[in-house]
Enzyme design. Structure first.
Site, short mmCIF file in Angstrom:
data_model
loop_
_atom_site.label_atom_id
_atom_site.label_comp_id
_atom_site.label_asym_id
_atom_site.label_seq_id
_atom_site.Cartn_x
_atom_site.Cartn_y
_atom_site.Cartn_z
N HIS A 182 -3.45 55.08 17.02
CA HIS A 182 -2.45 55.89 17.72
C HIS A 182 -3.00 56.37 19.06
O HIS A 182 -2.33 56.28 20.09
CB HIS A 182 -2.09 57.13 16.87
CG HIS A 182 -1.24 56.85 15.68
ND1 HIS A 182 -0.08 56.12 15.74
CD2 HIS A 182 -1.37 57.24 14.38
CE1 HIS A 182 0.46 56.05 14.53
NE2 HIS A 182 -0.31 56.72 13.69
N HIS A 213 -6.86 54.40 11.68
CA HIS A 213 -5.40 54.56 11.81
C HIS A 213 -5.09 55.54 12.95
O HIS A 213 -4.27 55.24 13.84
CB HIS A 213 -4.84 55.08 10.48
CG HIS A 213 -3.38 55.45 10.52
ND1 HIS A 213 -2.41 54.70 9.91
CD2 HIS A 213 -2.73 56.50 11.10
CE1 HIS A 213 -1.23 55.25 10.11
NE2 HIS A 213 -1.40 56.35 10.83
N GLU A 214 -5.75 56.68 12.93
CA GLU A 214 -5.49 57.68 13.97
C GLU A 214 -6.04 57.24 15.32
O GLU A 214 -5.47 57.54 16.36
CB GLU A 214 -6.09 59.03 13.55
CG GLU A 214 -5.57 59.58 12.23
CD GLU A 214 -4.06 59.73 12.20
OE1 GLU A 214 -3.44 59.81 13.28
OE2 GLU A 214 -3.49 59.76 11.10
#
Length: 263
Positions: free
Chosen positions: A68, A64-65
């Site tokens: 980003h 998820h990170e």
């Protein structure tokens, strides 16, 4: 410059280590795979499912990170590579307590996929509102992709009672990804949904948003504590889960199984 112009790749010249998956991330993947096999073969099944769900959740947090960071990198913030965000190393995150420890506690005790704020992006290096919004949406898009991938095996109507612990753990992991997707898309300051809207707000509203953003987690807890909001939130999650084919009893069983200390 228009938001729709093709993104120019950033200047490279960084060591390969800046892009190489960290040993910690690879270890988490290995633990997830090994504990999944253990759960399938019912080797210390409750502990195995606990490790399977927790390590799988941590892997999804890292990705998820990473989503980003890689979108921010492509959009112009090359410093995310220098900060170690492209190595999938959770220890590089800006706040390990909020990004790893707190979500894990909520997963184990509350059975909900709490988002964590981990990757710091230099928005001054990003030109264009659309790019900034895409950076924010990349994380929940990853959780949504995880949800779909984890739900696919259930579409083949497996006999879940043969390997009940494994299937309950897999269903719980899918449910956690679904809750994380919905939570992250809420238009709350500091969450990905709010951050995706922030570039499109009027300047005065943006200033107010920036004041509230650091308290996004507190605001989220307050909202979920309110019975009506909580009910509406889970009604949406359960409804989407039903559409995707997630068995409510199965992921509820998975939540009971991972709390092995209560056996």
């Amino acid at each position: 410059m228009s938001d729709w112009r093709r993104w120019e790749p950033p200047v490279l010249g960084l060591p390969r280590a800046a892009f190489r998956p960290s040993a910690i991330f690879l270890a988490l993947v290995a633990i997830c795979a090994l504990s999944g096999v253990m759960a399938w073969h019912q080797v210390t099944p409750r502990l195995a499912v606990f490790l399977f769900v927790v390590s799988g959740w941590l892997v999804s947090l890292c990705l998820h990170e990473y989503a980003h960071a890689i979108v921010a990198y492509r959009a112009g913030d090359t410093d995310v590579a220098h900060r170690g965000y492209l190595t999938l190393n959770p220890l590089k995150y800006s706040n390990v307590l909020l990004s790893i420890v707190l979500p894990l506690i909520v997963v184990v005790l509350g059975g909900i996929g709490l988002p964590g704020g981990a990757v710091w992006v230099d928005h001054a290096a990003i030109r264009g509102r659309l790019r900034k919004s895409l950076i924010s949406l990349a994380g929940p898009a990853t959780n949504l992709l995880f949800t779909i991938v984890l739900v696919i095996p259930f579409a083949f109507d497996p006999d879940v009672f043969v390997h009940l612990e494994f299937w309950s753990g897999l269903a719980l992991l899918a449910f956690l990804q679904l809750t994380a997707t919905v939570l992250n898309l809420l238009p709350v300051p500091g969450l990905d949904g709010g951050n995706a809207l922030q570039p499109w707000l009027k300047p005065n509203t943006q200033r107010m948003y920036n004041v509230l953003a650091p308290y996004g987690f507190i605001l989220l807890f307050v909202l979920l504590w309110e019975p009506t909001v909580n009910r509406y939130f889970f009604d949406v999650v359960y409804a989407v889960g039903d559409v995707l084919g997630l068995d409510r009893q199965l992921y509820a069983l998975g939540f009971d199984v991972i709390r092995f200390w209560q056996s």
